[in-house]
Design a protein around this motif. Structure first.
Motif, PDB file in Angstrom:
ATOM      1  N   LYS A  33       0.907  -1.087   0.244  1.00 34.01           N
ATOM      2  CA  LYS A  33      -0.045   0.061   0.145  1.00 34.01           C
ATOM      3  C   LYS A  33       0.702   1.294  -0.182  1.00 34.01           C
ATOM      4  O   LYS A  33       1.854   1.299   0.470  1.00 34.01           O
ATOM      5  CB  LYS A  33      -0.742  -0.159   1.351  1.00 34.01           C
ATOM      6  CG  LYS A  33      -2.041  -0.965   1.240  1.00 34.01           C
ATOM      7  CD  LYS A  33      -3.006  -0.705   2.485  1.00 34.01           C
ATOM      8  CE  LYS A  33      -4.223  -1.424   2.302  1.00 34.01           C
ATOM      9  NZ  LYS A  33      -5.131  -1.223   3.444  1.00 34.01           N
ATOM     10  N   GLY A  59     -10.074  11.977  -2.897  1.00 34.66           N
ATOM     11  CA  GLY A  59     -10.097  10.587  -3.109  1.00 34.66           C
ATOM     12  C   GLY A  59     -10.755  10.142  -4.283  1.00 34.66           C
ATOM     13  O   GLY A  59     -10.561   9.206  -4.949  1.00 34.66           O
ATOM     14  N   GLU A  60     -12.247  10.555  -4.518  1.00 35.00           N
ATOM     15  CA  GLU A  60     -12.765  10.180  -5.612  1.00 35.00           C
ATOM     16  C   GLU A  60     -12.175  10.362  -6.823  1.00 35.00           C
ATOM     17  O   GLU A  60     -12.149   9.792  -7.851  1.00 35.00           O
ATOM     18  CB  GLU A  60     -14.338  10.985  -5.538  1.00 35.00           C
ATOM     19  CG  GLU A  60     -15.096  10.523  -4.342  1.00 35.00           C
ATOM     20  CD  GLU A  60     -16.474  11.156  -4.470  1.00 35.00           C
ATOM     21  OE1 GLU A  60     -16.543  12.466  -5.008  1.00 35.00           O
ATOM     22  OE2 GLU A  60     -17.117  10.826  -3.387  1.00 35.00           O
ATOM     23  N   GLU A  61     -11.549  11.695  -6.949  1.00 37.82           N
ATOM     24  CA  GLU A  61     -10.976  12.112  -8.112  1.00 37.82           C
ATOM     25  C   GLU A  61      -9.633  11.391  -8.417  1.00 37.82           C
ATOM     26  O   GLU A  61      -9.314  11.181  -9.359  1.00 37.82           O
ATOM     27  CB  GLU A  61     -10.374  13.599  -8.187  1.00 37.82           C
ATOM     28  CG  GLU A  61     -10.202  14.175  -9.423  1.00 37.82           C
ATOM     29  CD  GLU A  61     -10.174  15.574  -9.522  1.00 37.82           C
ATOM     30  OE1 GLU A  61      -9.322  16.180 -10.541  1.00 37.82           O
ATOM     31  OE2 GLU A  61     -10.787  16.473  -8.958  1.00 37.82           O
ATOM     32  N   GLU A  63      -9.201   8.338  -7.746  1.00 43.91           N
ATOM     33  CA  GLU A  63      -9.663   6.924  -8.361  1.00 43.91           C
ATOM     34  C   GLU A  63     -10.094   7.057  -9.754  1.00 43.91           C
ATOM     35  O   GLU A  63      -9.966   6.205 -10.405  1.00 43.91           O
ATOM     36  CB  GLU A  63     -10.841   6.455  -7.409  1.00 43.91           C
ATOM     37  CG  GLU A  63     -10.802   5.980  -6.179  1.00 43.91           C
ATOM     38  CD  GLU A  63      -9.876   4.718  -5.921  1.00 43.91           C
ATOM     39  OE1 GLU A  63     -10.092   3.845  -6.685  1.00 43.91           O
ATOM     40  OE2 GLU A  63      -8.938   4.951  -5.184  1.00 43.91           O
ATOM     41  N   ALA A  64     -11.068   8.080 -10.026  1.00 47.62           N
ATOM     42  CA  ALA A  64     -11.656   8.402 -11.413  1.00 47.62           C
ATOM     43  C   ALA A  64     -10.342   8.502 -12.089  1.00 47.62           C
ATOM     44  O   ALA A  64     -10.496   8.128 -13.490  1.00 47.62           O
ATOM     45  CB  ALA A  64     -12.391   9.796 -11.274  1.00 47.62           C
ATOM     46  N   GLU A  66      -7.578   7.592 -11.823  1.00 46.58           N
ATOM     47  CA  GLU A  66      -6.492   6.057 -11.641  1.00 46.58           C
ATOM     48  C   GLU A  66      -4.966   6.628 -11.561  1.00 46.58           C
ATOM     49  O   GLU A  66      -4.151   6.155 -12.007  1.00 46.58           O
ATOM     50  CB  GLU A  66      -6.638   5.149 -12.783  1.00 46.58           C
ATOM     51  CG  GLU A  66      -8.120   4.601 -12.788  1.00 46.58           C
ATOM     52  CD  GLU A  66      -8.108   3.685 -14.199  1.00 46.58           C
ATOM     53  OE1 GLU A  66      -7.397   3.552 -14.882  1.00 46.58           O
ATOM     54  OE2 GLU A  66      -9.283   3.011 -14.153  1.00 46.58           O
ATOM     55  N   ALA A  71      -3.183  -0.116  -3.889  1.00 47.42           N
ATOM     56  CA  ALA A  71      -3.764   0.442  -2.931  1.00 47.42           C
ATOM     57  C   ALA A  71      -3.296   1.581  -2.206  1.00 47.42           C
ATOM     58  O   ALA A  71      -2.053   1.468  -2.149  1.00 47.42           O
ATOM     59  CB  ALA A  71      -4.383  -0.744  -1.848  1.00 47.42           C
ATOM     60  N   TYR A  72      -4.277   2.466  -1.698  1.00 42.16           N
ATOM     61  CA  TYR A  72      -3.439   3.383  -1.072  1.00 42.16           C
ATOM     62  C   TYR A  72      -4.333   3.677   0.321  1.00 42.16           C
ATOM     63  O   TYR A  72      -5.343   3.571   0.446  1.00 42.16           O
ATOM     64  CB  TYR A  72      -3.131   4.606  -1.637  1.00 42.16           C
ATOM     65  CG  TYR A  72      -4.437   5.328  -2.276  1.00 42.16           C
ATOM     66  CD1 TYR A  72      -4.849   6.393  -1.647  1.00 42.16           C
ATOM     67  CD2 TYR A  72      -5.010   4.987  -3.625  1.00 42.16           C
ATOM     68  CE1 TYR A  72      -6.116   6.844  -2.077  1.00 42.16           C
ATOM     69  CE2 TYR A  72      -6.075   5.361  -4.011  1.00 42.16           C
ATOM     70  CZ  TYR A  72      -6.559   6.525  -3.364  1.00 42.16           C
ATOM     71  OH  TYR A  72      -7.670   7.039  -3.698  1.00 42.16           O
TER      72      TYR A  72
END
Length: 156
Positions: A33, A59-61, A63-64, A66, A71-72
């Motif tokens: 991680k 976090g959402e951005e 992920e979007a 990538e 994992a982090y």
């Protein structure tokens, strides 16, 4: 643009207003991680709700887009009292407080932060000479002479 810079830009975009600013972004690899530590601050203080909102949006951005392959763990907080001051804005926020400045030549100065100038700081220090009464002096310290500065906590 590297990953750190990309995350810094994302954080900047999700700060609530101009009074908030990014202090530091660190990406630390820990085995399987990564840890993404984001330090933010505000001119008039930071609250936990702002940290939570920024964390969720960043976090959402991440992920979007990538941005991170593995994992982090994402951590958004304000810098602690022991975290060195690193920007003029942080110094400005601490005018009137006592700070400890470590200089590049190894000397340390403690004093009250009086002003932040374009080229450095003004500190009010207490000068003690043997056999004489202590006096106050205002000195200037150039930013390029500063190795590290921290805010001193007083429990008086």
């Amino acid at each position: 643009m590297n990953t750190k810079q990309a995350i810094e830009e994302i954080v900047e975009k999700h700060l609530p207003d101009e009074s908030h600013f990014v202090v530091d972004v660190q990406i630390i690899d820990k085995g399987t991680k990564s840890q993404v530590k984001i330090l933010i601050d505000a001119d008039d203080g930071l609250n936990i709700d702002t940290c939570a909102t920024v964390s969720r949006q960043v976090g959402e951005e991440i992920e979007a887009k990538e941005l991170l392959e593995k994992a982090y763990v994402l951590e958004v907080s304000s810098p602690g009292l022991d975290f060195p001051l690193s920007s003029k804005r942080q110094y400005q926020k601490n005018i009137g407080r006592k700070i400890k400045v470590s200089l590049e030549d190894g000397k340390e100065i403690e004093g009250e932060l009086m002003a932040v100038e374009p080229e450095g700081l003004e500190l009010k220090i207490i000068v003690k000479e043997k056999g004489k009464k202590a006096t106050e002096q205002t000195i200037s310290v150039a930013f390029d002479q500063i190795k590290k500065s921290i805010v001193l906590v007083s429990f008086k």
